[in-house]
Design a protein around this motif. Structure first.
Motif, PDB file in Angstrom:
ATOM      1  N   GLU A   1     -10.873  14.387  -7.697  1.00 57.71           N
ATOM      2  CA  GLU A   1      -9.483  13.973  -7.492  1.00 57.71           C
ATOM      3  C   GLU A   1      -8.609  14.364  -8.686  1.00 57.71           C
ATOM      4  O   GLU A   1      -7.465  14.794  -8.518  1.00 57.71           O
ATOM      5  CB  GLU A   1      -9.407  12.458  -7.263  1.00 57.71           C
TER       6      GLU A   1
ATOM      7  N   GLN B   1       0.863  -1.175   0.000  1.00 53.19           N
ATOM      8  CA  GLN B   1       0.000   0.000   0.000  1.00 53.19           C
ATOM      9  C   GLN B   1       0.898   1.222   0.000  1.00 53.19           C
ATOM     10  O   GLN B   1       1.678   1.435   0.923  1.00 53.19           O
ATOM     11  CB  GLN B   1      -0.909   0.010   1.240  1.00 53.19           C
TER      12      GLN B   1
ATOM     13  N   GLY C   1      -6.467  11.465  -3.513  1.00 53.96           N
ATOM     14  CA  GLY C   1      -7.407  10.360  -3.523  1.00 53.96           C
ATOM     15  C   GLY C   1      -7.385   9.527  -2.257  1.00 53.96           C
ATOM     16  O   GLY C   1      -6.624   9.778  -1.318  1.00 53.96           O
ATOM     17  N   THR C   2      -8.250   8.542  -2.245  1.00 55.08           N
ATOM     18  CA  THR C   2      -8.384   7.605  -1.129  1.00 55.08           C
ATOM     19  C   THR C   2      -7.881   6.248  -1.571  1.00 55.08           C
ATOM     20  O   THR C   2      -8.308   5.751  -2.631  1.00 55.08           O
ATOM     21  CB  THR C   2      -9.866   7.487  -0.704  1.00 55.08           C
TER      22      THR C   2
ATOM     23  N   GLY D   1      -7.437   2.652  -2.657  1.00 53.62           N
ATOM     24  CA  GLY D   1      -8.403   1.644  -3.048  1.00 53.62           C
ATOM     25  C   GLY D   1      -9.598   2.159  -3.813  1.00 53.62           C
ATOM     26  O   GLY D   1     -10.421   1.370  -4.262  1.00 53.62           O
ATOM     27  N   GLN D   2      -9.696   3.491  -3.980  1.00 49.26           N
ATOM     28  CA  GLN D   2     -10.834   4.059  -4.696  1.00 49.26           C
ATOM     29  C   GLN D   2     -10.353   4.814  -5.937  1.00 49.26           C
ATOM     30  O   GLN D   2      -9.522   5.715  -5.825  1.00 49.26           O
ATOM     31  CB  GLN D   2     -11.617   5.020  -3.795  1.00 49.26           C
ATOM     32  N   PRO D   3     -10.862   4.472  -7.110  1.00 55.99           N
ATOM     33  CA  PRO D   3     -10.471   5.207  -8.319  1.00 55.99           C
ATOM     34  C   PRO D   3     -10.836   6.682  -8.219  1.00 55.99           C
ATOM     35  O   PRO D   3     -11.808   7.053  -7.558  1.00 55.99           O
ATOM     36  CB  PRO D   3     -11.270   4.521  -9.431  1.00 55.99           C
ATOM     37  N   TRP D   4     -10.065   7.507  -8.889  1.00 56.62           N
ATOM     38  CA  TRP D   4     -10.317   8.938  -8.872  1.00 56.62           C
ATOM     39  C   TRP D   4     -11.581   9.275  -9.659  1.00 56.62           C
ATOM     40  O   TRP D   4     -11.866   8.700 -10.706  1.00 56.62           O
ATOM     41  CB  TRP D   4      -9.160   9.697  -9.507  1.00 56.62           C
ATOM     42  N   GLY D   5     -12.285  10.262  -9.164  1.00 50.41           N
ATOM     43  CA  GLY D   5     -13.356  10.908  -9.896  1.00 50.41           C
ATOM     44  C   GLY D   5     -12.900  12.272 -10.357  1.00 50.41           C
ATOM     45  O   GLY D   5     -11.718  12.621 -10.303  1.00 50.41           O
TER      46      GLY D   5
ATOM     47  N   ARG E   1      -4.698   6.627  -9.112  1.00 52.34           N
ATOM     48  CA  ARG E   1      -5.779   7.036 -10.016  1.00 52.34           C
ATOM     49  C   ARG E   1      -6.764   5.906 -10.265  1.00 52.34           C
ATOM     50  O   ARG E   1      -7.982   6.108 -10.331  1.00 52.34           O
ATOM     51  CB  ARG E   1      -5.181   7.500 -11.349  1.00 52.34           C
ATOM     52  N   ASP E   2      -6.236   4.691 -10.388  1.00 56.64           N
ATOM     53  CA  ASP E   2      -7.072   3.544 -10.729  1.00 56.64           C
ATOM     54  C   ASP E   2      -7.592   2.795  -9.504  1.00 56.64           C
ATOM     55  O   ASP E   2      -8.283   1.780  -9.649  1.00 56.64           O
ATOM     56  CB  ASP E   2      -6.293   2.582 -11.621  1.00 56.64           C
ATOM     57  N   GLY E   3      -7.255   3.272  -8.303  1.00 56.49           N
ATOM     58  CA  GLY E   3      -7.700   2.602  -7.089  1.00 56.49           C
ATOM     59  C   GLY E   3      -7.073   1.240  -6.902  1.00 56.49           C
ATOM     60  O   GLY E   3      -7.666   0.343  -6.279  1.00 56.49           O
TER      61      GLY E   3
END
Length: 307
Positions: A20, A4, A10-11, A13-17, A191-193
């Protein structure tokens, strides 16, 4: 091993919207000038080449960027065409300046033998910010496909489209840098989580051939020309370079069209992607530019000898 990795946007594990991506763009700062470094050099070449503005990108509030292509002044429709592209990834400096140096010092050697089409800097916004992506956090070199969402890639595809069927060669000039591992691969994972998986950076020059059309003699000729200027990257202990099997010294293969890579945009017989390593203690910036020039010349010499 999968780790990790903290990335400041971003967060995990979560893909960017959209938020982000906007935050990421706001963090990018202009560090050099496309107008001063690239456009001024192109202007000095106008006496010897036909220069056209093939697109204009409005990247407000950062500015408007004209995209330029240079063609042989003595263009002859009976001759094959060779395409040279640089700066698809704007941070890969020697690709841009190697293309310009070739035009300035060596292109006239090929007059009357081949039509040259040279695009020195595909991604000027990223050039100024020493970044891999365009302002929308898109990698241009994974975006060369129909209906591309990447303006830089779409513009180059449109430029090349009328000439398909006439290309003998396309060489796309790139670098592999230490920042790939410290910044750009972590950014991609964020970016891709996805989790960030550390890799290795090869020390030296290598080529990415097309697995669908590898042309091993061509690849070997390019490396032989470059080896006179800088060292060729050895394989890692597992026989790979950046995780891909080494098929010949300093050569790996990718499915160019499937991945949407720039070197797939023509139907040329001979294609390759160069990878210079500017962070090596054994290579200076001038040497990196010279390596790109040697690659272009080696590619042209082989292609013209084996049409």
């Amino acid at each position: 091993m999968t780790l990790q990795h903290f990335y400041p946007v971003g967060t995990p594990g979560q893909p960017w919207g959209a938020a982000e991506k906007a935050e990421w763009r706001a963090r990018q700062r202009k560090q050099r000038s496309y107008a001063d470094d690239v456009v001024s050099a192109i202007d000095r070449l106008r006496e010897c080449f036909d220069v056209s503005e093939y697109a204009r990108l409005d990247e407000s509030p950062d500015g408007v960027y004209p995209l330029f292509a240079l063609r042989s002044r003595d263009w002859n429709d009976a001759l094959p065409i060779a395409l040279v592209t640089g700066g698809v990834h704007g941070y890969e400096t020697s690709g841009v300046h190697g293309a310009l140096q070739f035009l300035d010092r060596h292109a006239q050697d090929y007059a009357g033998r081949v039509n040259l089409l040279v695009v020195p800097c595909v991604s000027p916004w990223a050039y100024e910010r020493i970044n891999r992506w365009n302002p929308d956090a898109i990698d241009p070199n994974r975006s060369f496909h129909p209906d591309s969402p990447c303006a830089e890639s779409a513009a180059l595809l449109e430029l090349v489209a009328p000439l398909r069927g006439r290309f003998l060669m396309h060489i796309d000039l790139h670098e592999t840098t230490d920042s790939d591992e410290s910044e750009f691969r972590p950014a991609l994972a964020a970016r891709d989580g996805a989790p960030f998986e550390p890799g290795t950076i090869p020390d030296g020059f290598y080529l990415c051939a097309d697995s669908a059309n590898p042309q091993p003699g061509f690849q070997q000729a390019v490396n032989a020309a470059v080896e006179k200027v800088t060292h060729i990257a050895p394989a890692d202990p597992d026989g790979t370079i950046i995780g891909s099997p080494v098929v010949a010294p300093g050569v790996i293969e990718y499915p160019l069209l499937e991945l949407g890579l720039c070197a797939s945009i023509t139907d040329a017989r001979y294609t390759t992607t160069t990878e210079v390593y500017p962070d090596s203690p054994r290579a200076s910036p001038a040497q990196c530019n010279d390596a790109q020039v040697a690659a272009i010349r080696g590619a042209l010499d082989y292609a013209l000898a084996h049409p």
